[in-house]
Scaffold this active site. Structure first.
Site, mmCIF file in Angstrom:
data_model
loop_
_atom_site.group_PDB
_atom_site.id
_atom_site.type_symbol
_atom_site.label_atom_id
_atom_site.label_comp_id
_atom_site.label_asym_id
_atom_site.label_seq_id
_atom_site.Cartn_x
_atom_site.Cartn_y
_atom_site.Cartn_z
ATOM 1 N N THR A 339 21.363 66.160 12.998
ATOM 2 C CA THR A 339 20.563 64.962 12.885
ATOM 3 C C THR A 339 20.872 64.457 11.493
ATOM 4 O O THR A 339 21.574 65.115 10.750
ATOM 5 C CB THR A 339 19.089 65.371 13.088
ATOM 6 O OG1 THR A 339 18.914 65.796 14.445
ATOM 7 C CG2 THR A 339 18.089 64.288 12.799
ATOM 8 N N GLY A 432 17.008 70.269 13.446
ATOM 9 C CA GLY A 432 16.329 70.689 14.677
ATOM 10 C C GLY A 432 14.969 71.275 14.361
ATOM 11 O O GLY A 432 14.182 70.691 13.608
HETATM 12 N N1 GLY Z 1 17.196 66.428 18.462
HETATM 13 C C1 GLY Z 1 16.502 66.965 17.362
HETATM 14 C C2 GLY Z 1 15.101 66.482 17.259
HETATM 15 O O1 GLY Z 1 14.791 65.411 17.726
HETATM 16 O O2 GLY Z 1 14.265 67.155 16.730
#
Ligand code: GLY
Length: 527
Positions: A339, A432
């Site tokens: 992210t 994450g």
């Molecule tokens: N895909 C990682 C989150 O939204 O936490």
């Protein structure tokens, strides 16, 4: 000041501030720039959350999280025997949720943009068309993507024509993406959700057996939500509400920690680590049990973030580890850590914190034919098989079960800390499930341990997420004496690779930003 995971994106944000744009303008331009220069996570084919506070005190939270397509269903990633189909929710067309980023950034512009929309998208168009030199970090990330090249031939846009991978210093030119961004610049989000780009996405779905339709795209809306708010040792904390678990879990952790004298224990002392992971495991148990999309389920958010509830959770903590198994049966799913976050403040004191994601690195690995951008694989953030162990031996909760049109639970936590009603820290990170514990650790490092942003982003990190019942710690983060003491308290520990890539701005007498040394980002002031 702008702090991002990518120097070119930081420079674009700063150039917008220098030319008179405000923090929101810079956030929009930076977001589009990251979609070009940071293809692993920056995106127009994914989603995210934006938190802003204007200098007059107005707070805005924009939820542009992806949604499950209308044709999605609870068992869509299970075979006839009810078993999880390997990779179905993580790779390829079926793993993509309906993207939210373009509507989200447009909503941000409507709320507080001051420069013409086209002007804010233009730098990204130029970067995509003219290309930019590949950094060492991007080159390594593209090398890791190579293993997917055979299954996803369109990834060749990240290689030379002869198939050799692009190396550091070579130019990455993305002509199709430039055309897509140009349409978004001139025609706004309708080109993406209803026009040419929508048609290209739907054609791509037809080619690969995905679910996203014209109707899904036409119906997608970014949503303005009330952020969650709390107070930690007199500092106001503002963060992401559901469908992110970020703010709720962060406040739960901080509320529990308020009952302990962390400052006297000292950073990375066994007492401080013990209390922090005890708080983390209780808060993550609640994440898995209660949290999901507020448009689909009722959640006891006010109770979860109350001081009274934190007191109750604290009351069964002792000097010894509480086994996660004794903290009831609620489930937890693993999450991707790819992210990206960026933090911005302008000269007037407007601040913006944005976290965006494709979920996994390069998302589903599907590039929309003719449009040059990657689609997310955010469907994997749902509980793929509620109530039963998944392929990792973990169990998912019903609050986050797949439903048509539902947003999948996130951990992203763009956060603003106020001191005396003035912005004090703007922060966030990828990672994450580790996002929330990293943000909590950064806040504790600055508020309890008096670190400046550079010290805080450099400090070794550790993480507990309730299940598995383990303290993860970065390589060499904890000395043997501390590890020994934590083991005596009953904790299991596991060393792991670096956690997060935080972008922090702190506002004291000056403005002081820091980009995490774990990534290749940059923090830069406009004067
Ligand atoms: N895909 C990682 C989150 O939204 O936490």
């Amino acid at each position: 000041m702008v702090s991002t995971a990518c120097p070119q994106a930081t420079e674009i944000g700063v150039s917008i501030l220098r030319s008179g744009g405000n923090a929101m303008d810079a956030a929009i331009a930076t977001g589009f720039a990251l979609a070009v220069t940071y293809p692993a996570a920056g995106n127009i084919g994914g989603g995210g959350f934006l938190l802003s506070r204007r200098s007059d005190g107005t707070i805005t939270f924009i939820d542009f999280r992806e949604k499950a397509p209308a044709a999605a269903s609870e068992g869509m990633y299970l075979d006839e025997g009810g078993n999880v189909i390997g990779n179905a929710s993580t790779l390829g067309h079926m793993s993509a949720g309906v993207p939210g980023t373009v509507r989200g950034l447009y909503e941000a512009w409507k709320v507080h943009g001051s420069r013409p929309w086209e002007e804010l998208v233009a730098p990204a168009v130029e970067l995509a068309r003219g290309g930019f030199p590949i950094s060492e970090e991007l080159s390594q990330s593209l090398m890791r993507l190579e293993k997917h090249g055979a299954a996803f031939p369109a990834l060749a846009i990240f290689r030379h024509e002869n198939g050799a991978p692009l190396g550091p210093g070579e130019m990455l030119v993305q002509g199709a993406l430039a055309k897509t961004l140009e349409m978004i610049a001139s025609d706004g989000p309708d080109s993406f959700y209803e026009g040419t780009i929508a048609s290209l996405m739907v054609e791509e779905m037809r080619r690969g057996g995905g679910l996203i339709t014209h109707e899904d795209l036409r119906n997608y809306r970014a949503v303005l939500r009330e952020p969650v708010k709390g107070v930690y040792r007199g500092f106001d904390i503002i963060s992401a509400p559901p469908p992110s678990s970020g703010g709720v879990v962060l406040l739960e952790i901080l509320n529990m920690l308020e009952g302990f004298d962390l400052a006297s224990a000292g950073p990375l002392s066994s007492r401080a680590v013990h209390w922090m992971v005890e708080a983390e495991k209780r808060a993550y148990r609640d994440r898995a049990t209660y949290l999901g999309d507020p448009d689909f389920i009722d959640m006891p958010v006010a109770r979860l973030i109350s001081k009274e509830y934190a007191g109750r959770l604290r009351s069964d903590m002792s000097e010894m580890s509480t086994p996660s198994s004794s903290l009831s049966q609620a489930p937890f799913d693993p999450e991707s850590e790819e992210t990206t976050h960026y933090s911005i403040i302008d000269g007037a004191g407007n601040v913006v914190a944005v976290t965006v994601t494709l979920n996994d690195s390069y998302g589903s690995k599907v590039i929309v034919g003719g449009a040059g951008f990657l689609l997310n694989n955010e469907m994997d953030d749902f509980s793929i098989k509620p109530g039963e162990p998944n392929i990792y031996g973990l169990t998912g909760g019903t609050a986050n079960a797949i439903r048509p049109g539902k947003r999948m639970l996130s951990s992203m936590a763009p956060t603003i800390v106020l001191r005396g009603q003035k912005p004090f820290i703007v922060l966030g990170t990828p990672g994450g499930s580790t996002i929330i514990t990293t943000v909590a650790q950064l806040i504790v490092d600055i508020i309890d341990f008096g670190m400046d942003p550079a010290e805080a982003v450099s400090a070794p990190r550790f993480h507990h997420q309730w299940l598995p019942d383990l303290i993860y710690y970065e390589n060499d983060a904890l000395p043997d004496s501390i590890l020994g003491d934590l083991r005596r308290r009953g904790h299991d520990l596991r060393e792991r690779d670096p956690i997060g890539d935080a972008q922090v701005i702190m506002i004291r007498e000056d403005r002081c930003g820091a980009s995490d040394p774990r990534g290749g980002g940059r923090s830069l002031g406009s004067n």
